[in-house]
Design an enzyme around this catalytic site. Structure first.
Site, PDB file in Angstrom:
ATOM      1  N   ARG A   1      25.103  34.449  32.616  1.00 56.44           N
ATOM      2  CA  ARG A   1      26.389  33.752  32.690  1.00 56.44           C
ATOM      3  C   ARG A   1      26.197  32.266  32.480  1.00 56.44           C
ATOM      4  O   ARG A   1      25.636  31.574  33.322  1.00 56.44           O
ATOM      5  CB  ARG A   1      27.024  33.981  34.066  1.00 56.44           C
TER       6      ARG A   1
ATOM      7  N   ARG B   1      45.261  34.726  38.333  1.00 56.13           N
ATOM      8  CA  ARG B   1      44.643  33.473  38.745  1.00 56.13           C
ATOM      9  C   ARG B   1      45.637  32.309  38.720  1.00 56.13           C
ATOM     10  O   ARG B   1      45.265  31.182  39.052  1.00 56.13           O
ATOM     11  CB  ARG B   1      43.510  33.131  37.782  1.00 56.13           C
TER      12      ARG B   1
ATOM     13  N   LYS C   1      33.997  39.051  45.195  1.00 60.97           N
ATOM     14  CA  LYS C   1      35.028  39.944  44.629  1.00 60.97           C
ATOM     15  C   LYS C   1      34.399  41.068  43.810  1.00 60.97           C
ATOM     16  O   LYS C   1      34.748  42.230  43.958  1.00 60.97           O
ATOM     17  CB  LYS C   1      36.003  39.162  43.726  1.00 60.97           C
TER      18      LYS C   1
HETATM   19  P1  AMP Z   1      35.162  35.492  36.612  1.00 58.79           P
HETATM   20  O1  AMP Z   1      34.136  36.436  36.103  1.00 58.79           O
HETATM   21  O2  AMP Z   1      36.327  36.187  37.248  1.00 58.79           O
HETATM   22  O3  AMP Z   1      34.585  34.412  37.494  1.00 58.79           O
HETATM   23  O4  AMP Z   1      35.774  34.736  35.330  1.00 58.79           O
HETATM   24  C1  AMP Z   1      34.945  33.948  34.491  1.00 58.79           C
HETATM   25  C2  AMP Z   1      35.797  33.064  33.603  1.00 58.79           C
HETATM   26  O5  AMP Z   1      36.635  33.868  32.774  1.00 58.79           O
HETATM   27  C3  AMP Z   1      36.731  32.113  34.316  1.00 58.79           C
HETATM   28  O6  AMP Z   1      36.087  30.908  34.725  1.00 58.79           O
HETATM   29  C4  AMP Z   1      37.778  31.859  33.230  1.00 58.79           C
HETATM   30  O7  AMP Z   1      37.290  30.991  32.230  1.00 58.79           O
HETATM   31  C5  AMP Z   1      37.916  33.251  32.585  1.00 58.79           C
HETATM   32  N1  AMP Z   1      38.925  34.080  33.274  1.00 58.79           N
HETATM   33  C6  AMP Z   1      38.706  35.250  33.958  1.00 58.79           C
HETATM   34  N2  AMP Z   1      39.850  35.744  34.457  1.00 58.79           N
HETATM   35  C7  AMP Z   1      40.823  34.854  34.121  1.00 58.79           C
HETATM   36  C8  AMP Z   1      42.220  34.789  34.369  1.00 58.79           C
HETATM   37  N3  AMP Z   1      42.868  35.724  35.094  1.00 58.79           N
HETATM   38  N4  AMP Z   1      42.903  33.734  33.848  1.00 58.79           N
HETATM   39  C9  AMP Z   1      42.287  32.785  33.102  1.00 58.79           C
HETATM   40  N5  AMP Z   1      40.971  32.771  32.856  1.00 58.79           N
HETATM   41  C10 AMP Z   1      40.235  33.803  33.342  1.00 58.79           C
END
Ligand code: AMP
Length: 189
Positions: free
Chosen positions: A135, A88, A13
């Site tokens: 990360r 999400r 993504k």
């Molecule tokens: P990502 O970078 O999109 O993989 O997001 C990393 C982490 O941020 C996720 O595992 C969640 O803990 C938090 N996070 C990001 N976007 C969301 C969302 N839309 N709803 C809830 N938690 C989120």
């Protein structure tokens, strides 16, 4: 153009959002990036969510809805945006529907990027190796947790957007350029 990129961790993504951002001149809105910046800057929000990200859970709908609602009001989102990592949950999707309706605009498409679990694990472990400790959630245990959270809480969005005739699915196992081409072709531009 107003787009959502939907897919599990490691599907590509973020990579595709950056390419599309340049191609269409619209910003990438990544809730994950925004939360990680808040953590790095040790803001009150960052302090509140750090442990949640570290264990691979979702932060509350209220927090991310608030972040996106504020972000959508910015000038650079007028011509459109690419949502990466939001919504999400079904509640977030419903909240997004209300935000967009209030602005009198609508989504053009939701691109689902599909990939097999073994490949996702390989990619995320590589990402962790290449980016060092950038990360905290890119290790195998937390990744498995995030994949579980994806299938339970986020995968239902596929049907949600299919019902609205907005869903386009592309094969995320293909090389990056081919995935980009498939997305552009699905968008008809
Ligand atoms: P990502 O970078 O999109 O993989 O997001 C990393 C982490 O941020 C996720 O595992 C969640 O803990 C938090 N996070 C990001 N976007 C969301 C969302 N839309 N709803 C809830 N938690 C989120």
């Amino acid at each position: 153009m107003r787009l959502i990129l939907l897919g599990p961790p490691g599907a590509g993504k973020g990579t595709q959002a950056k390419v599309l951002m340049d191609a269409y001149g619209i910003p990438q809105l990544s809730t994950g990036d925004i939360l990680r910046s808040a953590i790095a800057a040790q803001t009150p929000l960052g302090l509140e969510v750090k442990a949640i990200l570290d264990r691979g859970d979702l932060v509350s709908d209220d927090i991310v809805n608030g972040i996106i609602s504020e972000r959508l009001d910015a000038e650079d989102c007028k011509p459109g945006f690419i949502l990466d990592g939001f919504p999400r949950t079904i509640a977030q999707a419903e909240s997004l529907d209300r935000m967009l309706a209030d602005k009198g605009v609508s989504l053009d498409a939701v691109i689902e990027i599909k990939a097999e679990t073994d490949e996702l694990v390989k990619r995320v472990i590589n990402r962790a190796r290449e980016s060092g400790t950038a990360r905290g959630d890119d290790n195998e245990d937390v990744l498995r947790k995030r994949l579980g959270v994806y299938s339970e809480q986020t995968a239902p969005l596929v049907a949600y957007y299919a019902d609205k005739q907005l869903l386009r699915t592309v094969d995320g196992m293909a090389p990056v350029e081919q995935v980009t081409a498939a997305i552009k072709s699905a968008l008809g531009k």
